[in-house]
Design an enzyme around this catalytic site. Sequence first.
Site, PDB file in Angstrom:
ATOM      1  N   ASP A 263    -103.956 -31.388   3.590  1.00 31.97           N
ATOM      2  CA  ASP A 263    -103.261 -30.725   4.970  1.00 31.97           C
ATOM      3  C   ASP A 263    -104.232 -29.688   5.766  1.00 31.97           C
ATOM      4  OD1 ASP A 263    -101.816 -29.710   6.981  1.00 31.97           O
ATOM      5  OD2 ASP A 263    -100.225 -28.721   5.829  1.00 31.97           O
ATOM      6  N   LYS A 270    -105.794 -24.779  10.290  1.00 35.43           N
ATOM      7  CA  LYS A 270    -105.656 -23.640   9.135  1.00 35.43           C
ATOM      8  C   LYS A 270    -107.093 -22.826   9.142  1.00 35.43           C
ATOM      9  CE  LYS A 270    -102.289 -25.912   6.081  1.00 35.43           C
ATOM     10  NZ  LYS A 270    -101.128 -24.851   6.293  1.00 35.43           N
ATOM     11  N   ASP A 281    -100.864 -30.663  -1.473  1.00 38.65           N
ATOM     12  CA  ASP A 281     -99.649 -30.417  -0.459  1.00 38.65           C
ATOM     13  C   ASP A 281     -98.824 -32.067  -0.737  1.00 38.65           C
ATOM     14  OD1 ASP A 281     -98.117 -29.339   1.454  1.00 38.65           O
ATOM     15  OD2 ASP A 281     -99.255 -30.115   3.140  1.00 38.65           O
ATOM     16  N   GLU A 342     -96.421 -30.440   9.426  1.00 42.95           N
ATOM     17  CA  GLU A 342     -96.419 -31.892   9.573  1.00 42.95           C
ATOM     18  C   GLU A 342     -95.367 -32.314   8.290  1.00 42.95           C
ATOM     19  OE1 GLU A 342     -98.320 -29.860   7.934  1.00 42.95           O
ATOM     20  OE2 GLU A 342     -98.337 -30.621   5.891  1.00 42.95           O
ATOM     21  N   ARG A 344     -92.285 -31.718   7.647  1.00 45.96           N
ATOM     22  CA  ARG A 344     -91.081 -32.268   8.097  1.00 45.96           C
ATOM     23  C   ARG A 344     -90.972 -33.370   8.801  1.00 45.96           C
ATOM     24  NH1 ARG A 344     -90.671 -26.446  10.766  1.00 45.96           N
ATOM     25  NH2 ARG A 344     -92.045 -25.963   9.078  1.00 45.96           N
TER      26      ARG A 344
HETATM   27  N1  BES Z   1     -98.480 -27.289   3.536  1.00 44.09           N
HETATM   28  C1  BES Z   1     -97.949 -26.364   4.317  1.00 44.09           C
HETATM   29  C2  BES Z   1     -97.119 -25.082   3.404  1.00 44.09           C
HETATM   30  C3  BES Z   1     -97.881 -24.482   2.450  1.00 44.09           C
HETATM   31  C4  BES Z   1     -98.371 -23.333   2.492  1.00 44.09           C
HETATM   32  C5  BES Z   1     -97.766 -25.087   1.109  1.00 44.09           C
HETATM   33  C6  BES Z   1     -99.183 -22.715   1.508  1.00 44.09           C
HETATM   34  C7  BES Z   1     -98.259 -24.325   0.092  1.00 44.09           C
HETATM   35  C8  BES Z   1     -98.921 -23.024   0.403  1.00 44.09           C
HETATM   36  C9  BES Z   1     -97.232 -26.895   5.585  1.00 44.09           C
HETATM   37  O1  BES Z   1     -97.780 -27.990   5.925  1.00 44.09           O
HETATM   38  C10 BES Z   1     -97.462 -25.663   6.655  1.00 44.09           C
HETATM   39  O2  BES Z   1     -98.629 -25.640   6.995  1.00 44.09           O
HETATM   40  N2  BES Z   1     -96.350 -24.983   7.070  1.00 44.09           N
HETATM   41  C11 BES Z   1     -96.630 -23.907   7.972  1.00 44.09           C
HETATM   42  C12 BES Z   1     -95.659 -24.280   8.956  1.00 44.09           C
HETATM   43  C13 BES Z   1     -95.556 -23.300  10.297  1.00 44.09           C
HETATM   44  C14 BES Z   1     -96.695 -23.794  11.097  1.00 44.09           C
HETATM   45  C15 BES Z   1     -94.344 -23.335  10.978  1.00 44.09           C
HETATM   46  C16 BES Z   1     -96.668 -22.557   7.177  1.00 44.09           C
HETATM   47  O3  BES Z   1     -95.844 -22.428   6.477  1.00 44.09           O
HETATM   48  O4  BES Z   1     -97.281 -21.767   7.839  1.00 44.09           O
HETATM   49 ZN    ZN Z   2     -98.540 -29.217   4.909  1.00 42.19          ZN
HETATM   50 MN    MN Z   3     -99.184 -28.093   7.447  1.00 44.74          MN
END
Ligand code: BES
Ligand code: ZN
Ligand code: MN
Length: 496
Positions: A263, A270, A281, A342, A344
């Site tokens: 991811d 990111k 992920d 992504e 969800r």
């Molecule tokens: N895979 C990430 C969530 C994550 C973050 C898992 C840190 C493990 C460690 C997920 O896809 C994500 O990026 N979520 C975002 C959502 C936001 C854009 C609403 C997040 O948590 O920042």
């Molecule tokens: Zn993710």
């Molecule tokens: Mn993500």
Amino acid sequence: MDIRFEAEAKGDAAAVMAGEGPVLLDAGKALDEKTGGALTKAMAAARYKGGANQVLEVLAPTGVEFSRVLVIGLGNLDRADGLSAERWGGQAARRTITSGTETLALMPDAFNKITVAEAGARAALGARLGAYRFDAYRTKLKPEQKPSLNSVLVALEGAAAARARYEKDAGFVDGVFLARDLVSEPPNVLYPGSFANRLKDLEAHGLAVEVLDIDEMKALGMGALLGVGQGSARDSKLVVMKWNGAKKKSRPIALVGKGVTFDTGGISIKPAAGMDEMKGDMGGAAAVSGAMLALALRKAKANVVGIVGLVENMPDGNAQRPGDIVTSASGQTIEVLNTDAEGRLVLADAVWYAQEKCDAAAIVDLATLTGAIIISLGHEYAGLFSNDDEFAGALQAAGLAEGEPVWRLPLAPGYDKMIDSPNADIKNISGKPAAGSITAAHFIKRFVKEGTPWAHLDIAGTAWKPMPSEDPLSPAWATGWGVRILNRLVAQRYEE
Ligand code: BES
Ligand code: ZN
Ligand code: MN
């Protein structure tokens, strides 16, 4: 690693139990006598208290053949349970794995409500979990960094009963190892196609494994899942694993996993720091895969389907853009305001598949879904969300029993409203810095039919943990979290 159960303790090292105080249990007392009180003296000299997981290592005691004796604490004996016995065995393995010890003799005793047979079986399971390593790519280990431990001998009276109990339960350890391996594999090696191939190999254990490719998913209208993967050079896959262990024809329980093999965030990219961890992920998909293996290995008398959505989220000229509106298999349209939300999107179509193509009686989904759940719960508890109190209670109980605790968070109309979109049926982020794990859960809930018991586990904080690990049962970065809670949920609720 070789596991044996015998009456006589032999080996390079021995481990005995202590309770808070410290008090030595019977096997420890016997060794203490043989060594002329060396253990008692060492405990006093080291201010050893017998606290949970506390280790005292006595080297080269006279009067016994062992070159080291480990006194390992169970903590307060009135509260110690089967998991304490696992941790005791895990700690013994962790402390001896590269110590030069080849054979470790575990010398369990009965304590609290735990019989010696259960203590021995659970200690052996714990020793295997604690001896786990992921060394596949470490080609230059020095001899002293390589495991020396190759055999664990559990020494107790009534070895046959302990062995039988161990063999009945041991399948979950292989499931946990599969999940850990998958999370640990680097993302150039483990991508949707290679992940799917590994799952195909599980057919050897009696699972039926079907791999859907992009064209088949297009035909089903899976625009949400496919949108996430469209910027990747690696083709997305949906893998469906079936275990039909029930005699009666009954609707299956569905286990659904987020499998984002890497991811980057996509166009909503990111930050660079720590991005490598996003190889994990796919922890939800790994847990589902490990649980399916565990069920097959113990020939569970239940019908279970495991569904994993496998995609890579990359920035690219063909990648999904913020502002895109995609149509999910359910027919609902989704405005993608942030391509990093992504998971969800993947789950929306996988959960639809569970209901429409597998007639799921109930659904549990697991996903490393939100950074927000790490803010809420850290790395100890996973987040639980459910539309069904009874189902949620069953998961809470299963998690506690297996050392994978979960904490329930709310769902409510006020949160649900936050993901209404003015341009589509739903948007994939609320756009507000509030309740990020809850709005993510509500997004998935929009794809669950009224009346289907559903639970969502946000495992972003538990699928992997900061190193070094102090958990006797989980020595590596990848924990394999989820295999045990799912295995027990099926055992307690769905088996004939
Ligand atoms: N895979 C990430 C969530 C994550 C973050 C898992 C840190 C493990 C460690 C997920 O896809 C994500 O990026 N979520 C975002 C959502 C936001 C854009 C609403 C997040 O948590 O920042
Ligand atoms: Zn993710
Ligand atoms: Mn993500």
